[in-house]
Design a protein around this motif. Structure first.
Motif, PDB file in Angstrom:
ATOM      1  N   ALA A 187       0.710  -0.904   0.397  1.00 48.14           N
ATOM      2  CA  ALA A 187      -0.404  -0.044  -0.303  1.00 48.14           C
ATOM      3  C   ALA A 187       0.992   1.246   0.130  1.00 48.14           C
ATOM      4  N   GLU A 188       1.353   1.241   1.015  1.00 50.03           N
ATOM      5  CA  GLU A 188       2.798   2.555   1.346  1.00 50.03           C
ATOM      6  C   GLU A 188       3.843   2.531  -0.387  1.00 50.03           C
ATOM      7  N   ILE A 211      -0.332   4.952  -0.603  1.00 48.10           N
ATOM      8  CA  ILE A 211      -1.542   5.289   0.976  1.00 48.10           C
ATOM      9  C   ILE A 211       0.068   5.326   1.999  1.00 48.10           C
ATOM     10  N   TYR A 246      -8.028   4.441   7.475  1.00 49.71           N
ATOM     11  CA  TYR A 246      -6.996   4.171   6.014  1.00 49.71           C
ATOM     12  C   TYR A 246      -7.919   3.366   4.786  1.00 49.71           C
ATOM     13  N   SER A 258      -7.731   5.722   2.398  1.00 50.31           N
ATOM     14  CA  SER A 258      -6.968   6.635   2.447  1.00 50.31           C
ATOM     15  C   SER A 258      -6.375   6.406   0.632  1.00 50.31           C
ATOM     16  N   PHE A 259      -7.599   5.271   0.765  1.00 50.19           N
ATOM     17  CA  PHE A 259      -7.307   3.871  -0.761  1.00 50.19           C
ATOM     18  C   PHE A 259      -8.174   4.345  -1.520  1.00 50.19           C
ATOM     19  N   GLU A 267      -6.455   7.594  -2.984  1.00 46.33           N
ATOM     20  CA  GLU A 267      -6.091   6.908  -4.430  1.00 46.33           C
ATOM     21  C   GLU A 267      -5.775   6.424  -5.129  1.00 46.33           C
TER      22      GLU A 267
END
Length: 77
Positions: free
Chosen positions: A36-37, A41, A65, A68-69, A72
């Motif tokens: 993810a990062e 993310i 969290y 944030s997906f 993005e």
């Protein structure tokens, strides 16, 4: 496994979801958060915190969290 499924939806070539072992919770979380990062993310959750919360994680943390997906990936196919 849920975070792995979520990031796999947007980065399917990053790992083989079918090969994951549900009993390896730490490894799955580390993988999901790392991928993810790498895909933009922001790392809002920590693996150790998730493990400490067990089966009852703080829903506000999870919601933030997951949101944030959405931010993005909302415009990606």
């Amino acid at each position: 496994m849920a975070f792995c499924a979520l990031i796999h939806r947007f980065a399917p070539n990053s790992f083989e979801f079918d090969k994951l072992d549900p009993s390896k919770r730490r490894e799955n979380l580390e993988l999901a958060f790392r991928v993810a990062e790498a895909n933009g993310i922001v790392p809002l959750l920590e693996v150790d915190d998730m493990l400490l919360m067990g089966d009852r994680p703080d829903w506000k943390c999870i919601f933030t969290y997951v949101q944030s997906f959405y931010k993005e990936f909302k415009d990606r196919p």
